[in-house]
Design an enzyme around this catalytic site. Structure first.
Site, PDB file in Angstrom:
ATOM      1  CG  MET A 162      -0.414   0.016   2.556  1.00  0.00           C
ATOM      2  SD  MET A 162      -1.772   0.112   3.759  1.00  0.00           S
ATOM      3  CE  MET A 162      -0.859   0.168   5.291  1.00  0.00           C
ATOM      4  NE  ARG A 291      -4.274   2.995  11.097  1.00  0.00           N
ATOM      5  CZ  ARG A 291      -4.991   4.086  10.886  1.00  0.00           C
ATOM      6  NH1 ARG A 291      -6.283   4.088  11.182  1.00  0.00           N
ATOM      7  NH2 ARG A 291      -4.438   5.165  10.376  1.00  0.00           N
ATOM      8  CE1 TYR A 435       6.384  -0.815   9.905  1.00  0.00           C
ATOM      9  CE2 TYR A 435       5.056  -0.835  11.898  1.00  0.00           C
ATOM     10  CZ  TYR A 435       5.880  -1.490  11.002  1.00  0.00           C
ATOM     11  OH  TYR A 435       6.210  -2.801  11.205  1.00  0.00           O
ATOM     12  CD  GLU A 436       0.769   0.249   8.226  1.00  0.00           C
ATOM     13  OE1 GLU A 436      -0.219   0.870   7.794  1.00  0.00           O
ATOM     14  OE2 GLU A 436       1.637  -0.244   7.483  1.00  0.00           O
ATOM     15  N   GLY A 437       0.082   4.811  10.990  1.00  0.00           N
ATOM     16  CA  GLY A 437      -0.588   5.818  11.801  1.00  0.00           C
ATOM     17  C   GLY A 437       0.045   5.840  13.173  1.00  0.00           C
TER      18      GLY A 437
END
Length: 594
Positions: A162, A291, A435-437
């Protein structure tokens, strides 16, 4: 590097006794996930992770990935391990049978992912991102797109990524610069650059399918103008090389064997997935999957660290116990006799086993959301997942990082030395809160969008579960004091939320100021609920004379430690939330300068 052994006994304790996965699967009609099938997957998955992946972990960290003029080569053994993984059918365990998968519940795939992540986190990034891409295409792709891509992705011939982040923006996706220009054949020319793309280029599969966020020429400003595109490295059908290339790979603190790439799209052909300008919603299917996977990295690396620490603590001789020699025949006692070492080990154990319970609790909700036979049941599971996902990601990675730090500390100076392997686990874990927010973003999502944004509806879905549990066990002979403690915190949870909501109506900064402490406060309460569920089972096993008596006593002792030494942290988080935003925001920005 510590030898990894899959914690099958603890996994089975949750599967068989705490959450009754077999009854859960039967209720969902997942008849293929029989007890024998589940046992076989756990046993054979453990062998693969212990014997194939774990031995590659430290060498992969030492070697890292190689970059040569756009070509990325993974460390020695990685490609062969991936081929073995694919040949064994592991890649399609939870994938749709219509595209070659085994169609087993998602929770089984997550159990396998736990063992993979503990044995070799970097290697696990390659199939992990692919599963996210598969879920997005499956949920939002056209029938033609599904038929074109899913079979190859399921078979492991192709992998996926992604592509969100750009050099000038991370979380703020509304300002991305990557553009998508419509072409006469219905495809789009994608132009732009993306950074921090995990598994963006490598030598482990024939093709890489990138899911790329970009903006159409007439797109509205901000996040409402983002579209999602499938951009293959090699075009399906023709096999023609697409105009996407790897500009470089990052030199990182950890997960060094995972290729983190800069990808350049120079008019690459892309294919719209989902509706125009609705790409962020499509991508969230993939991001939520990622997540949960990232949250599990805290558990995975924490488990590996604990296994190394407990072995070392039983073997390392230093000083005598404060209450007298425990190993008088030796020159000193093993360090596990010392209270401070016990504090670290029990903290590790409590978080690992609590986070595993949180993972499996959430995994059951994932199954229900996808396979539930009743619409109301599926919707309720979705609501609970919406609330729990940011907690899983942030709480599990924060506590996982604490656990790996404790593991390194148990080793003393040796923990700081590369050859022992404990410092790698800290380095690998450090990315997970980022990461991933970032965890700050997860906290804003929880408090701002999920709790206050739903007027407390999503929170009440969880507090009702905890309340019903407390009512049912209020008079439990051995555990009633802890039940009362949990019940009081559960009530305070709602009260604290109302306070924050009222303050935020006057000053929106109150949400940002409270968010992370609110998330951690929430995580500690949820783990307390799960620890009591485990303790109930352990107490029952003791009373029935189970052969797992010592294991059950260990569970009860760890539950006691959690309630007495870790759950009190909620008081500090609550105090921080109630302190408000003024002490954060009153200092002018220029006064931070040296």
């Amino acid at each position: 590097m510590p030898d990894y052994k899959a914690p099958l006994r603890d996994m089975r304790f949750l599967i068989d006794h705490v959450f009754d996965f077999h009854g859960h699967y039967a209720a969902l009609g997942a008849t293929d996930a029989s007890p024998d099938m589940v046992s076989a997957i756990l046993e054979e998955g453990a062998k693969f992770c212990e014997n194939v992946l774990a031995p590659l972990n430290r060498p992969g960290d030492e070697e890292g990935c190689h970059f040569d003029n756009g070509v990325v080569t993974t460390p020695k053994g990685f490609k062969e391990a991936f081929a073995q993984y694919v040949e064994g059918g592991w890649h399609g365990v939870a994938a749709d049978p219509a595209y070659g998968g085994q169609g087993l519940p998602l929770s089984l795939g997550l159990m396998l992912s736990e063992m993979i992540g503990s044995s070799n986190t970097s290697w696990g990034m390659y199939p992990g991102l692919t599963h996210g891409a598969m879920s997005a295409i499956h949920a939002h792709g056209t029938e033609e797109q599904k038929n074109t891509y899913l079979s190859k992705l399921t078979a492991g011939q192709w992998t996926g990524t992604m592509c969100l982040t750009e050099a000038h923006c991370g979380t703020d996706l509304g300002i991305i610069k990557t553009r998508a220009v419509p072409l006469a054949d219905g495809s789009h020319a994608i132009t732009g650059s993306k950074i921090f793309i995990s598994a963006g280029e490598h030598d482990m599969s024939e093709n890489i399918i990138h899911l790329v966020l970009a903006k159409l020429p007439d797109a509205p400003a901000g996040t409402k103008g983002i579209s999602l595109f499938i951009v293959p490295k090699f075009l399906a059908g023709s096999g023609e090389r697409n105009a996407v290339s790897c500009g470089s790979i990052e030199h990182k603190m950890g997960i060094k064997a995972s290729a983190t790439c800069v990808l350049n799209f120079d008019g690459a052909r892309g294919f719209l997935i989902g509706e125009a300008n609705k790409g962020l919603a499509c991508m969230f299917t993939m991001m939520n999957h990622a997540r949960l996977g990232t949250g599990m990295q805290g558990l995975c690396l924490g488990e590996a660290s604990f296994q190394g620490a407990i072995k070392y603590a039983n073997e390392r001789l230093q000083m005598r116990s404060l209450t007298g020699a425990k190993a008088p025949e030796k020159v000193a006692d093993p360090i596990i006799v010392h209270p401070d070492v016990r504090r670290m080990l029990l903290t590790m154990k409590a978080f690992n086993e609590g986070n595993r319970a949180l993972t499996y609790f959430t995994a059951q909700l994932l199954d229900t959301a996808h396979l539930g036979r009743d619409e109301n049941q599926r919707q309720e599971a979705e609501y609970l997942l919406a609330f729990l996902t940011p907690i899983c990601k942030a709480f599990m990675t924060e506590t996982g990082l604490e656990v790996t730090n404790h593991g390194m500390q148990v080793f003393g100076g040796h923990g700081f030395i590369r050859e022992w392997g404990m410092e790698q686990l800290v380095r690998d874990c450090r990315i997970a809160p980022i990461y991933e927010g970032t965890n700050g973003i997860q906290a804003l999502d929880l408090l701002g969008r999920k709790v206050l944004g739903s007027q407390g509806k999503l929170l009440r879905g969880v507090t009702k579960i905890v309340h019903r549990f407390c009512v049912a066990n209020v008079d439990h002979p051995q555990l009633k004091a802890y039940v009362a403690q949990l019940n009081e915190l559960n009530q305070q949870w709602g009260e604290l939320t109302v306070k924050v909501g009222m303050a935020a109506m006057k000053n929106p900064d109150e949400v940002g100021a409270a968010a992370l402490d609110y998330l951690m406060y929430s995580g500690y309460i949820i783990l307390a609920y799960l620890w009591l569920r485990m303790a109930l089972v352990a107490q029952a096993q003791l009373e029935t004379g189970s052969s797992e008596g010592d294991y059950a006593r260990g569970k009860l002792a760890t539950c006691e430690f959690y309630f007495k030494r870790l759950l009190p942290r909620t008081a500090a988080h609550r105090a921080a939330v109630e302190a408000g935003s003024e002490c954060l925001m009153s200092l002018p920005a220029q006064m931070f300068a040296l």
